[in-house]
Motif scaffolding. Structure first.
Motif, mmCIF file in Angstrom:
data_model
loop_
_atom_site.group_PDB
_atom_site.id
_atom_site.type_symbol
_atom_site.label_atom_id
_atom_site.label_comp_id
_atom_site.label_asym_id
_atom_site.label_seq_id
_atom_site.Cartn_x
_atom_site.Cartn_y
_atom_site.Cartn_z
ATOM 1 N N PHE A 280 0.809 -1.239 0.000
ATOM 2 C CA PHE A 280 0.000 0.000 0.000
ATOM 3 C C PHE A 280 0.833 1.276 0.000
ATOM 4 O O PHE A 280 0.427 2.266 -0.588
ATOM 5 N N ASP A 281 2.009 1.287 0.636
ATOM 6 C CA ASP A 281 2.695 2.567 0.840
ATOM 7 C C ASP A 281 3.660 2.874 -0.296
ATOM 8 O O ASP A 281 4.882 2.917 -0.110
ATOM 9 N N HIS A 282 3.116 3.121 -1.472
ATOM 10 C CA HIS A 282 3.935 3.314 -2.667
ATOM 11 C C HIS A 282 3.101 4.115 -3.673
ATOM 12 O O HIS A 282 1.940 3.763 -3.920
ATOM 13 N N PRO A 283 3.664 5.176 -4.260
ATOM 14 C CA PRO A 283 2.848 6.034 -5.144
ATOM 15 C C PRO A 283 2.218 5.289 -6.330
ATOM 16 O O PRO A 283 1.059 5.541 -6.661
ATOM 17 N N ALA A 284 2.961 4.369 -6.952
ATOM 18 C CA ALA A 284 2.396 3.664 -8.114
ATOM 19 C C ALA A 284 1.281 2.712 -7.685
ATOM 20 O O ALA A 284 0.312 2.503 -8.430
ATOM 21 N N VAL A 285 1.410 2.153 -6.494
ATOM 22 C CA VAL A 285 0.359 1.263 -5.976
ATOM 23 C C VAL A 285 -0.896 2.075 -5.655
ATOM 24 O O VAL A 285 -2.015 1.717 -6.045
ATOM 25 N N VAL A 286 -0.716 3.197 -4.979
ATOM 26 C CA VAL A 286 -1.862 4.053 -4.630
ATOM 27 C C VAL A 286 -2.548 4.558 -5.906
ATOM 28 O O VAL A 286 -3.781 4.555 -6.001
ATOM 29 N N ALA A 287 -1.760 4.982 -6.885
ATOM 30 C CA ALA A 287 -2.355 5.476 -8.141
ATOM 31 C C ALA A 287 -3.154 4.371 -8.824
ATOM 32 O O ALA A 287 -4.244 4.614 -9.351
ATOM 33 N N GLY A 288 -2.628 3.147 -8.798
ATOM 34 C CA GLY A 288 -3.357 2.029 -9.399
ATOM 35 C C GLY A 288 -4.675 1.772 -8.690
ATOM 36 O O GLY A 288 -5.724 1.612 -9.325
ATOM 37 N N GLN A 289 -4.646 1.780 -7.354
ATOM 38 C CA GLN A 289 -5.909 1.566 -6.610
ATOM 39 C C GLN A 289 -6.876 2.713 -6.893
ATOM 40 O O GLN A 289 -8.104 2.524 -6.900
ATOM 41 N N GLY A 290 -6.344 3.907 -7.141
ATOM 42 C CA GLY A 290 -7.190 5.063 -7.416
ATOM 43 C C GLY A 290 -8.040 4.920 -8.669
ATOM 44 O O GLY A 290 -9.093 5.549 -8.782
ATOM 45 N N THR A 291 -7.603 4.055 -9.588
ATOM 46 C CA THR A 291 -8.386 3.874 -10.819
ATOM 47 C C THR A 291 -9.789 3.345 -10.498
ATOM 48 O O THR A 291 -10.735 3.591 -11.247
ATOM 49 N N LEU A 292 -9.915 2.661 -9.379
ATOM 50 C CA LEU A 292 -11.225 2.188 -8.929
ATOM 51 C C LEU A 292 -12.131 3.387 -8.605
ATOM 52 O O LEU A 292 -13.327 3.388 -8.929
ATOM 53 N N GLY B 289 -5.959 6.258 -2.731
ATOM 54 C CA GLY B 289 -6.124 6.375 -4.177
ATOM 55 C C GLY B 289 -7.548 6.710 -4.567
ATOM 56 O O GLY B 289 -7.799 7.605 -5.389
ATOM 57 N N VAL B 290 -8.503 6.005 -3.957
ATOM 58 C CA VAL B 290 -9.913 6.253 -4.286
ATOM 59 C C VAL B 290 -10.304 7.675 -3.882
ATOM 60 O O VAL B 290 -10.966 8.390 -4.641
ATOM 61 N N ALA B 291 -9.874 8.122 -2.705
ATOM 62 C CA ALA B 291 -10.238 9.467 -2.256
ATOM 63 C C ALA B 291 -9.616 10.530 -3.163
ATOM 64 O O ALA B 291 -10.259 11.524 -3.494
ATOM 65 N N ALA B 292 -8.364 10.325 -3.579
ATOM 66 C CA ALA B 292 -7.721 11.305 -4.465
ATOM 67 C C ALA B 292 -8.473 11.407 -5.785
ATOM 68 O O ALA B 292 -8.662 12.503 -6.326
ATOM 69 N N ALA B 293 -8.924 10.265 -6.312
ATOM 70 C CA ALA B 293 -9.674 10.272 -7.573
ATOM 71 C C ALA B 293 -11.031 10.942 -7.396
ATOM 72 O O ALA B 293 -11.413 11.833 -8.166
ATOM 73 N N ILE B 294 -11.757 10.508 -6.373
ATOM 74 C CA ILE B 294 -13.119 11.022 -6.167
ATOM 75 C C ILE B 294 -13.082 12.521 -5.870
ATOM 76 O O ILE B 294 -13.818 13.305 -6.478
#
Ligand SMILES: *Cc1c(COP(=O)(O)O)cnc(C)c1O
Length: 333
Positions: free
Chosen positions: A151-163, A189-194
């Motif tokens: 979880f604690d990685h920018p590329a991982v968070v960005a990927g989860q954000g696609t949801l 990630g989800v909160a950043a996207a939403i």
């Protein structure tokens, strides 16, 4: 404020383009029974139908695709035996890279063979998750493997954000989005996207009462450790890392609230998912439904609950559905 966070809306859009075609764009389904109960429309994001059985494939795929060719040829490594381990094994194999998953000798054989079947190299070391992590550190230091953390990685968070992007594109009028919360990669990630698309939509993290490390850390204002205890929501266990660099700051800046659930409430969520929605979800995936059924969510408009995974032991699932003793502790009966 949000522009200074480690992962931006633009970063999430780039991740969505990168992983497009490699992960499933999962459906959203309205739940009439939960809608009647809540008094507002309720939509379920059926992410437990994602390949490998959880959203973790999004972050793992984005992380693998973000590597340089040299890094990719050295291979990736992680110590997760759960959904992240499965996802990383799958994502690496799909891109022709080798994933090494380190596990302790206490990990049951069925979990080991599942991850091996997904194409990973398995290293069995020591008697604890910590010892497995030491082997990860050694492989990174001595053999040049690239660690992909859960979880604690920018590329991982960005990927989860696609949801989150899929949710807000499908339902721009969403008033509240319910996100299962552990290390906070998904919620960040989800909160950043939403919030990037719809700043007034509320994003609420949901976790179990037993061992809620992110909740305790948010309350303390810094990452803290909590005692780990067994829970039906086993995918929500574990700490957030005392040296957390990405997910804690994002959850602190972006989450509107964190709500805790008892074991009995989580079990009721799994039962509702199965009996009323015809869906098999693991405990971690049922916390959104659980919070709605427990009357813990107040929303002036449409609610989206993310069903985050389905990798539950089917014998345990059967016991929960039948209301047999499958819970932990006094609060669970
Ligand atoms: C990992 C996981 C979570 C929690 O995700 P974090 O990014 O650690 O907060 C929730 N549900 C399921 C099914 C998971 O596998």
């Amino acid at each position: 404020m949000a522009s200074t966070l480690p992962v931006s809306l633009e970063g999430i859009r780039a991740a969505a383009r990168r992983i497009s075609g490699r992960v499933i764009e999962t459906p959203m389904m309205q739940s009439p029974s939960l809608g009647d109960f809540a008094g507002v429309p309720v939509h379920l994001k059926l992410e437990h139908h994602q390949t490998t059985g959880s959203f973790k494939l999004r972050g793992a795929t984005n992380a693998v695709l973000s590597l340089s060719p040299a890094e990719r040829s050295r291979g990736v490594v992680a110590a997760s035996t759960g959904n992240h381990g499965r996802a990383l094994a799958y994502a690496a194999k799909a891109e022709g890279a080798v994933a090494t998953i380190c596990m302790s000798q206490l990990v049951p054989e069925n979990k080991i063979s599942e991850i091996r079947r997904l194409g990973a190299d398995i290293r069995i070391v020591g008697l604890s998750q910590d010892e497995a992590q030491l082997e990860v550190d050694r492989l990174v230091g001595e053999e040049g493997l690239v660690m992909v953390p859960p979880f604690d990685h920018p590329a991982v968070v960005a990927g989860q954000g696609t949801l989150g992007l899929e949710i807000i594109d499908a339902l721009p009028e969403a008033a509240t989005v319910l996100v299962p919360l552990s290390g906070g990669g998904l919620a960040a990630g989800v909160a950043a996207a939403i919030k990037g698309v719809s700043p007034k939509t509320k994003v609420i993290g949901l976790t179990m009462e037993r061992g809620a490390a992110m909740k305790a850390s948010l309350d303390a204002g810094r990452p803290v450790q909590v005692e780990e205890r067994p829970s039906l929501a086993d995918s929500l266990g574990g700490g957030i890392g005392l040296d957390n660099r990405v997910s804690f700051a994002m959850c602190r800046a972006l989450l509107d609230d964190v709500i805790l659930l008892t074991e009995a409430e989580i079990a009721a969520g799994m039962r509702h998912a199965y009996s009323c929605e015809r869906e098999i979800v693991e405990g971690a995936g049922a916390v959104g439904i659980a919070a709605l059924l427990a009357g813990k969510i107040r929303s002036g408009g449409p609610v989206v609950a993310i069903l985050s995974g389905r990798n539950v032991d089917m014998e345990q699932h059967r016991r929960v559905i039948n209301g047999e003793a499958a819970m932990f502790g006094e609060d669970g009966s």
